[in-house]
Design an enzyme around this catalytic site. Structure first.
Site, PDB file in Angstrom:
ATOM      1  N   CYS A 163       0.811  -1.221   0.000  1.00 22.64           N
ATOM      2  CA  CYS A 163       0.000   0.000   0.000  1.00 22.64           C
ATOM      3  C   CYS A 163       0.843   1.269   0.000  1.00 22.64           C
ATOM      4  O   CYS A 163       0.311   2.374  -0.058  1.00 22.64           O
ATOM      5  CB  CYS A 163      -0.937  -0.012   1.189  1.00 22.64           C
ATOM      6  SG  CYS A 163      -1.869  -1.549   1.248  1.00 22.64           S
ATOM      7  N   HIS A 302      -2.642   8.080   5.965  1.00 24.08           N
ATOM      8  CA  HIS A 302      -2.895   6.765   5.365  1.00 24.08           C
ATOM      9  C   HIS A 302      -4.339   6.383   5.708  1.00 24.08           C
ATOM     10  O   HIS A 302      -5.054   5.874   4.869  1.00 24.08           O
ATOM     11  CB  HIS A 302      -1.885   5.748   5.897  1.00 24.08           C
ATOM     12  CG  HIS A 302      -1.913   4.433   5.201  1.00 24.08           C
ATOM     13  ND1 HIS A 302      -1.843   4.320   3.841  1.00 24.08           N
ATOM     14  CD2 HIS A 302      -2.026   3.162   5.684  1.00 24.08           C
ATOM     15  CE1 HIS A 302      -1.905   3.032   3.500  1.00 24.08           C
ATOM     16  NE2 HIS A 302      -2.023   2.321   4.594  1.00 24.08           N
ATOM     17  N   GLU A 313      -0.996   5.447  13.536  1.00 24.22           N
ATOM     18  CA  GLU A 313      -0.697   6.642  12.743  1.00 24.22           C
ATOM     19  C   GLU A 313      -0.951   7.911  13.553  1.00 24.22           C
ATOM     20  O   GLU A 313      -0.143   8.845  13.535  1.00 24.22           O
ATOM     21  CB  GLU A 313      -1.524   6.654  11.444  1.00 24.22           C
ATOM     22  CG  GLU A 313      -1.134   7.826  10.540  1.00 24.22           C
ATOM     23  CD  GLU A 313      -1.780   7.795   9.160  1.00 24.22           C
ATOM     24  OE1 GLU A 313      -2.717   6.991   8.956  1.00 24.22           O
ATOM     25  OE2 GLU A 313      -1.343   8.579   8.297  1.00 24.22           O
ATOM     26  N   LYS A 334      -9.297   7.983   1.817  1.00 28.84           N
ATOM     27  CA  LYS A 334      -9.878   6.618   1.799  1.00 28.84           C
ATOM     28  C   LYS A 334     -11.298   6.594   2.358  1.00 28.84           C
ATOM     29  O   LYS A 334     -12.035   5.648   2.121  1.00 28.84           O
ATOM     30  CB  LYS A 334      -8.985   5.662   2.589  1.00 28.84           C
ATOM     31  CG  LYS A 334      -7.636   5.407   1.922  1.00 28.84           C
ATOM     32  CD  LYS A 334      -6.778   4.438   2.713  1.00 28.84           C
ATOM     33  CE  LYS A 334      -5.407   4.252   2.080  1.00 28.84           C
ATOM     34  NZ  LYS A 334      -4.500   5.421   2.298  1.00 28.84           N
ATOM     35  N   HIS A 339      -9.713   1.899  -0.015  1.00 25.38           N
ATOM     36  CA  HIS A 339      -8.260   1.720  -0.026  1.00 25.38           C
ATOM     37  C   HIS A 339      -7.819   1.182  -1.393  1.00 25.38           C
ATOM     38  O   HIS A 339      -8.088   0.035  -1.733  1.00 25.38           O
ATOM     39  CB  HIS A 339      -7.859   0.756   1.094  1.00 25.38           C
ATOM     40  CG  HIS A 339      -6.394   0.745   1.388  1.00 25.38           C
ATOM     41  ND1 HIS A 339      -5.438   1.204   0.500  1.00 25.38           N
ATOM     42  CD2 HIS A 339      -5.715   0.332   2.483  1.00 25.38           C
ATOM     43  CE1 HIS A 339      -4.249   1.072   1.043  1.00 25.38           C
ATOM     44  NE2 HIS A 339      -4.380   0.549   2.250  1.00 25.38           N
ATOM     45  N   PHE A 398       1.858  -3.358   3.998  1.00 26.40           N
ATOM     46  CA  PHE A 398       2.223  -4.647   4.572  1.00 26.40           C
ATOM     47  C   PHE A 398       3.697  -4.909   4.242  1.00 26.40           C
ATOM     48  O   PHE A 398       4.163  -4.586   3.144  1.00 26.40           O
ATOM     49  CB  PHE A 398       1.380  -5.779   3.971  1.00 26.40           C
ATOM     50  CG  PHE A 398      -0.024  -5.860   4.527  1.00 26.40           C
ATOM     51  CD1 PHE A 398      -0.461  -5.051   5.565  1.00 26.40           C
ATOM     52  CD2 PHE A 398      -0.924  -6.787   4.004  1.00 26.40           C
ATOM     53  CE1 PHE A 398      -1.756  -5.138   6.066  1.00 26.40           C
ATOM     54  CE2 PHE A 398      -2.221  -6.889   4.499  1.00 26.40           C
ATOM     55  CZ  PHE A 398      -2.639  -6.055   5.533  1.00 26.40           C
TER      56      PHE A 398
END
Lengths: 413, 81
Positions: A163, A302, A313, A334, A339, A398
């Protein structure tokens, strides 16, 4: 060599609009691009929602032969790249294409093609796998396709940092320009993986929300958030050295001031508690930009709407920005488009440039009740005008990849 | 005749062409812009349809639609024996 790097073209294909104008209007208005899955029958499945691009017809953009050669993620990416190059008004016949490069990110590349061909393999045998399977499926093939489309023979890269891939693709392009390896870069990300395999994988690791209310599914930083919504799309930018842009009298939309990266080296999918890796990537980007913390006017988070990402975050933002965090508006794109995985950083970068241009921050929609652990100014439900010089954008993937990038408006150019 | 029809159909599918653009004498590379990936797809489709092998070395003898039809016919004859 230490060139300044500017943005001269943008192109986007998103769940809330194809093309820059429709995306801009929808984003500023807080339009929700999430709905019940149409790609396959998900009626009886746990996850029923996604952010699909329903009005994209490849026949509007490609010949039948081209369509047969491209996975959907490539189609979305090329359409976005065409718009960005067109808007930049680059004259490809006049510039040295040896100094024009391409850098695109994707999380999983042509996984839709992989799924289709695997079914044929299992049903009929090896001889029934499409001869084009490999060049349709490879994650780097969008970069190759864009290079062919525009004749770009300069540096070419395809980060696959999950991502964070879209932000990394732009960050790599920025560095190549900064240090003089290229004069123009087409950079961004594309993803299209709304299929049963990907949904099952994310569902079974409890990453996706099982909400059945499209308006309250992607709700970053909400106390009741329950996972992200998978989306698809592509965002592409034309980046140039300032010198090159000025020489050809280009319309400069904004500037990239800095880029920072770090790896958690902690867990395959979870970020470090407290967000140590995110603190480092944000600090690295701000350092690279030669800015003080207080000069960041907003953060495009994010902000996935998962329990762990959002918590870490916000913790990272509070730790790094300290008292400035109280005055720092932050939002999550998002919340509107879900996403977009390897495309998210690229589409969100475009969002940042549009916010800088309009001096207006888009809202975070979906979120109702802010998690008491995560109290920041999220622009809930409504965007607002702000004086914006610099916006920081975060992407975390990830594998522990953390990427942050700082965009500035064009006022000093 | 059926072989010609099927060969034309496979070329149409891969290249996104209509039937009137493909004749027996049509040159695959010069006129239709067939490249190596297109050819791989066309040969694979014909292999599966006729249960024959069309190895890469056959490509050296194929330039026109007629060449391709002949190769398929020969492979089918070999199969009969």
């Amino acid at each position: 060599m230490n060139n300044r790097v500017v943005i001269t073209g943008l192109g986007v294909v998103s769940p809330i609009g194809i093309g820059l104008d429709s995306f801009e209007k929808a984003m500023m208005a807080g339009k929700c691009g999430i709905d019940f899955i149409k790609a396959y029958d998900a009626t009886n499945e746990k996850v029923k929602l996604a952010a699909e691009i329903l009005d994209f017809d490849p026949q509007d953009y490609f010949s039948r032969k081209q369509i047969g050669r491209m996975d959907r993620f490539v189609q979305l990416g090329i359409v976005a790249a065409r718009e960005a190059v067109k808007e930049s008004r680059l004259n490809l016949k006049e510039i040295d294409l040896n100094y024009v490069g391409v850098s695109t990110g994707t999380g999983v590349g042509g996984i839709g093609t992989l799924l289709k061909e695997t079914k044929k393999l299992m049903k009929n045998g090896l001889n029934y796998v499409n001869a084009l399977f490999i060049p349709k499926f490879l994650p780097n093939i969008l970069t190759g396709n864009i290079a062919i489309e525009f004749g770009a023979m300069g540096p070419s890269y395809s980060p696959t940092t999950a991502c964070a891939a879209g932000t990394d693709a732009i960050g790599i392009a920025y560095k190549l320009l900064k240090y003089g390896e290229a004069k123009v870069m087409i950079a961004g990300g594309a993803e299209s993986c709304i299929n049963p395999l990907m949904i099952a994988g994310f569902t079974n690791m409890n990453a996706l929300t099982q909400s059945t209310n499209p308006k309250k599914a992607s709700m970053p930083f909400d106390v009741n958030r329950s996972g992200f919504v998978l989306g698809e799309g592509a965002g592409m930018l034309v980046l140039e050295t300032l010198e090159h842009a000025l020489e050809r009298k280009a319309n400069i939309l904004g500037e990239i001031l800095g880029y920072g990266q770090s790896c958690d080296a902690y867990h395959l999918t979870s970020s470090t508690p407290g967000g140590a890796g995110a603190i480092k990537s944000m600090a690295n980007a701000i350092d690279d930009a030669n800015l003080k913390i207080s000069q960041i006017d907003s953060i495009n988070t994010h902000g996935t709407s998962t329990l762990i990402n959002d918590k870490n975050e916000v913790h990272a933002i509070m730790s790094l920005f300290k008292e400035h965090a109280i005055h720092l508006p932050v939002n999550s794109t998002k919340s509107m488009i879900g996403h977009l995985q390897g495309a998210s950083g690229a589409v969100e970068a475009i969002g940042c440039i549009l916010e800088l241009k309009n001096q207006y921050l888009h809202p975070t929609i979906g979120t109702q009740t802010i998690d008491p652990d995560s109290v920041l100014d999220y622009l809930l439900g409504k965007g607002r005008p702000e004086r914006l010089n610099c916006i920081l954008s975060n992407s975390f993937g990830f594998g522990g990849h953390n990427s942050s990038i700082v965009f500035a408006n064009n006022h000093s150019l | 005749m059926n072989i010609l029809k099927n060969v034309i159909k496979e070329i149409m599918d891969v290249m996104g062409l209509s039937p009137e653009e493909i004749q027996l004498s049509t040159h695959l590379y010069d006129e239709l812009d067939v490249d190596s990936l297109d050819m791989s797809q066309i040969l694979l489709a014909l292999e599966n349809q006729y249960k024959i092998d069309l190895p890469d070395e056959e490509l050296d003898h194929i330039e026109t639609v007629e060449d391709l039809v002949k190769v398929v016919e020969e492979k089918l004859k070999d199969k009969e024996y």
